[in-house]
Scaffold this active site. Structure first.
Site, PDB file in Angstrom:
ATOM      1  N   HIS A  93     -29.734   9.495   1.935  1.00 30.59           N
ATOM      2  CA  HIS A  93     -29.846   9.672   0.484  1.00 30.59           C
ATOM      3  C   HIS A  93     -29.662  11.129   0.131  1.00 30.59           C
ATOM      4  O   HIS A  93     -30.296  11.971   0.744  1.00 30.59           O
ATOM      5  CB  HIS A  93     -31.213   9.222  -0.026  1.00 30.59           C
ATOM      6  CG  HIS A  93     -31.369   9.441  -1.505  1.00 30.59           C
ATOM      7  ND1 HIS A  93     -30.830   8.575  -2.430  1.00 30.59           N
ATOM      8  CD2 HIS A  93     -31.938  10.444  -2.219  1.00 30.59           C
ATOM      9  CE1 HIS A  93     -31.088   9.018  -3.644  1.00 30.59           C
ATOM     10  NE2 HIS A  93     -31.756  10.149  -3.549  1.00 30.59           N
ATOM     11  N   ASP A 120       5.591  -3.097  15.776  1.00 26.83           N
ATOM     12  CA  ASP A 120       6.339  -3.742  14.689  1.00 26.83           C
ATOM     13  C   ASP A 120       7.391  -4.745  15.168  1.00 26.83           C
ATOM     14  O   ASP A 120       7.890  -5.537  14.360  1.00 26.83           O
ATOM     15  CB  ASP A 120       7.026  -2.687  13.815  1.00 26.83           C
ATOM     16  CG  ASP A 120       6.029  -1.834  13.056  1.00 26.83           C
ATOM     17  OD1 ASP A 120       4.811  -2.027  13.241  1.00 26.83           O
ATOM     18  OD2 ASP A 120       6.468  -0.959  12.282  1.00 26.83           O
ATOM     19  N   TYR A 158       0.820  -1.217   0.000  1.00 27.66           N
ATOM     20  CA  TYR A 158       0.000   0.000   0.000  1.00 27.66           C
ATOM     21  C   TYR A 158       0.854   1.267   0.000  1.00 27.66           C
ATOM     22  O   TYR A 158       0.449   2.288  -0.564  1.00 27.66           O
ATOM     23  CB  TYR A 158      -0.984  -0.022   1.187  1.00 27.66           C
ATOM     24  CG  TYR A 158      -0.385   0.360   2.513  1.00 27.66           C
ATOM     25  CD1 TYR A 158      -0.535   1.648   3.011  1.00 27.66           C
ATOM     26  CD2 TYR A 158       0.352  -0.550   3.266  1.00 27.66           C
ATOM     27  CE1 TYR A 158       0.026   2.013   4.225  1.00 27.66           C
ATOM     28  CE2 TYR A 158       0.906  -0.204   4.474  1.00 27.66           C
ATOM     29  CZ  TYR A 158       0.748   1.077   4.953  1.00 27.66           C
ATOM     30  OH  TYR A 158       1.312   1.441   6.149  1.00 27.66           O
TER      31      TYR A 158
END
Lengths: 475, 475
Positions: free
Chosen positions: B443, B311, B187
């Site tokens: 909507h 990490d 990514y």
């Protein structure tokens, strides 16, 4: 109808091709019904042609226009940014036409018969359709009334759609008002106030004694943002009369001596259901005291084979309601059990920043006897909002203190409209606080504001300083 | 440590002030722990200073820059729109500094002690902290290792951070690359490829034999969009060497005779956990075969009083994971049962349009033995996307055919990142198809695409033409 006249046979006749009507038509066709959709004006109804869609074209361009004036700091330089309302109108028309053609194509693909004309009930199973010289009679098994609503200006104000505008004509202006007066405190009034403010109009809102219709925290933030944007708000009064004089609109206010003068006046008011001239009285369809068609949860009227949906029924005049009711009626007619439930209706406003809300407000929850706990997180403490330069607003969650169930979610800020579906789905699935606390939220994202609002319940939002219990009560 | 040297006493020592570390610190402090946070470089870690935040500053300005070139049709005219990377860098630094000051203030408000320096375990309950001439020894009850990871360039490539860049240096460029080569298919590679493409760089991606890491439908749409944006993709190869020659970077590819020439090369690669030089071997903390610190679901290492997060532990090197683990470790240390579960980790990419995904991909679901049913809805059929002029992309939902439970949600398109929380919450709450079908969606909104994706499961999306079963299988 002349006795002996030939009646065409149809399964399902739908009167009105707005969002409710065409959703009903397509869903019914998907379920095997043969459907005829009658529209006397334009397919897509008020929503597509005069309401939701045109207004969002305006609010989106307003948001873009304002954003473009603030891009220099993110390295984007442009010489002069100008707004041209006439060009936007051309884009609006192209967008509407394209969406309307899309609906037509979908109707064709689903074999929905489209008829132009005005419909009138002749009996419980017959309807006449008039279109100029043409007059046809249809016998139906089922019918759905989806005739919508029309703007209804208050006494003393007569829109000329040139300088005195209603919610239909405001979105068709081709010349930017110099001084726009906005009468109303609903979401349409707010959307137009913010949009024309962005374009450069001087905007003044006139409101009656009621506050905005959102949660009290949002109403408060909204007032701050209106002020910051130099949108003036005159509260607790009504317009008693308005008339044009050359290029001016002169407005008299109740209990105020001085008149207000603008170049344009926009009146946003509760619309009237279109129940006249369709023959519902003739066949004895019951109405509510306020003049809406009475329906049950399947949208069935007092005549079991006739249904009604959208703005002709009670409830907020929103497309989202009409759409749900349209599908519900179509499913019920096709013999599938279906219900329209509006407990967790998302309410949104494309203001700057946008507002989105679902479930109970703080006041509603208290009024309904809940003991509540609340969490609120300001986007000024959200990393992604800082990157976007859109730090205004907050996310507020309201829980039942007893069983920790979510009662309401209220947002004002960037991303609110997309994020509110997290709230609606959570409310529908009876989420508890832990259901919002346990999941993972992308980093960095506005979504994290929702997590931190839930964390703030227990004073554990990471990006909020610890506050004392006393301070928290003031939030 | 000299015997007899004075050791300072602390409850909880956290090594590393990245998102995992500072979330752990603040949560622990909220729960009553006395916390010391040690950072050898800058508070906020890689995420704030070199990773997530800087990259999103770039992707946001890229999105804004591209949008501004297409505003004429919505009535916004500007003479010349220019991009200035140096100005954006100044904004990036301001944003980072402001967020870093925010974290500092939050640490202060929570009475978290901040120490600058490098930490090294001396024993299971002692740690040394070195900062220039200063050396202190702390005795702790608990410790959290949150030392993060560092970019790890493949063999044959040595970043000079001037023309050969890694994921840290790419976001600090001050001059726009004329020809940017991007090596990687993750990514970060995609975000930078799209961002620099927007700014005007000629971008070529070099990918190994693996496809992008998203659901196969997203991968396919992504390739179409890359092509449309004239981002060239060279597949199924690896860079064997790269060197600079004046203003050029010359890149040799495996099994290809011709070299690639660019002005800059960006290498996005799997980072290496920072487990060296902190003394974990010395005190016998166990590591996994791949060299990560081994932890249980509470983030506890093989030494019960020492935890590890982010990490340095196995799993995707994402801030969202580090943040969740940080809170989990802090809660576990404070005696509260807490678990970090990454089954429904949202994966997002700030490409153009953005990608967001949660749960199983189509292939993963099949591989895990599910019989699946799927629904997909293109934003080209969504009314709000038409208004925005952002009609690329789709929403795809994957359900278990047997029990109708949601397995995965995959989105590419405007609003995907905010909307994915609807997917994550639905997955966590074990939503069935009806849980997505029953609720109301504003909507017009992109959110309606989610409803129609769910409706497409049963071939009942209103804005999709009916398709035959055979055609559906190709979706």
């Amino acid at each position: 109808m002349v006795v002996g006249e030939l009646a065409h046979e149809r399964d399902l006749i739908i009167i009105g091709g707005g969002p409710g009507g065409y959703h009903a038509a397509i869903r019914a066709a998907q379920l095997g019904q043969s459907v005829t959709l009658i529209e006397k004006e334009q397919l897509g109804g008020v929503c597509l042609n005069k309401g939701c869609i045109p207004s969002k074209v305006l609010t989106n361009s307003a948001e873009t226009f304002i954003s473009m004036k603030k891009t220099e700091e993110i390295g984007i330089e442009s010489d002069s940014v100008q707004f041209n309302l006439r060009k936007l109108q051309a884009y609006k028309m192209r967008t509407i036409n394209q969406l309307r053609e899309g609906i037509k194509a979908l109707c064709a693909a689903n074999k929905v018969e489209l008829l132009a004309g005005s419909a009138f009930f002749l009996s419980e199973d017959k309807i006449g359709v008039e279109n100029g010289e043409q007059y046809d009679v249809f016998r139906f098994k089922h019918a759905i009334i989806a005739t919508g609503s029309s703007p209804n200006a208050p006494a003393g104000i007569k829109p000329d759609h040139h300088r005195i505008l209603d919610s239909w004509s405001i979105t068709s202006l081709e010349i930017l008002p110099e001084k726009l007066l906005v009468y109303g405190n609903d979401y349409i009034a707010l959307e137009m106030a913010f949009a024309f403010n962005a374009y450069g109009s001087e905007v003044t809102m006139v409101m009656d004694q009621n506050d905005f219709s959102f949660d009290l925290s949002i109403n408060r933030e909204l007032k701050r943002i209106l002020k910051k944007n130099q949108i003036k708000v005159i509260k607790s009064t009504n317009i008693s009369s308005a008339y044009t004089d050359g290029e001016a609109v002169i407005v008299s206010l109740e209990n105020k001596e001085d008149s207000l003068i603008g170049t344009h006046l926009f009146v946003s008011s509760i619309p009237t259901p279109n129940t006249a001239n369709i023959g519902i009285e003739r066949i004895g369809i019951e109405k509510t005291e306020s003049g809406f068609i009475k329906v049950n949860e399947q949208c069935q009227t007092s005549k079991p084979n006739i249904f009604a949906i959208g703005d002709v029924t009670e409830g907020p005049p929103l497309a989202v309601k009409a759409i749900k009711q349209g599908k519900t009626a179509a499913e019920a007619i096709a013999g599938i059990f279906s219900e329209a439930d509006f407990r967790f209706l998302p309410i949104v406003a494309h203001t700057r920043p946008p507002i989105a809300s679902a479930g109970l407000s703080e006041q509603e929850a208290i009024d309904q006897g809940y003991e509540i706990s609340m969490g609120q997180f300001p986007l000024s403490s959200n990393g992604y909002a800082a990157i976007l330069g859109k730090k205004e607003g907050f996310i507020k969650v309201i829980f039942d203190k007893e069983n920790h169930a979510l009662l309401g979610m209220h947002m004002i800020g960037s991303g609110a409209i997309e994020l509110i579906s997290s709230g609606v789905l959570s409310l529908e699935m009876v989420a508890r606080d832990e259901d919002l606390l346990f999941p993972l939220y992308p980093h960095p994202s506005i979504n994290e504001g929702l997590l931190e609002a839930a964390e703030a319940l227990k004073n554990q939002a990471i990006h909020l300083p610890l506050v004392t219990k006393k301070e928290r009560l003031k939030v």
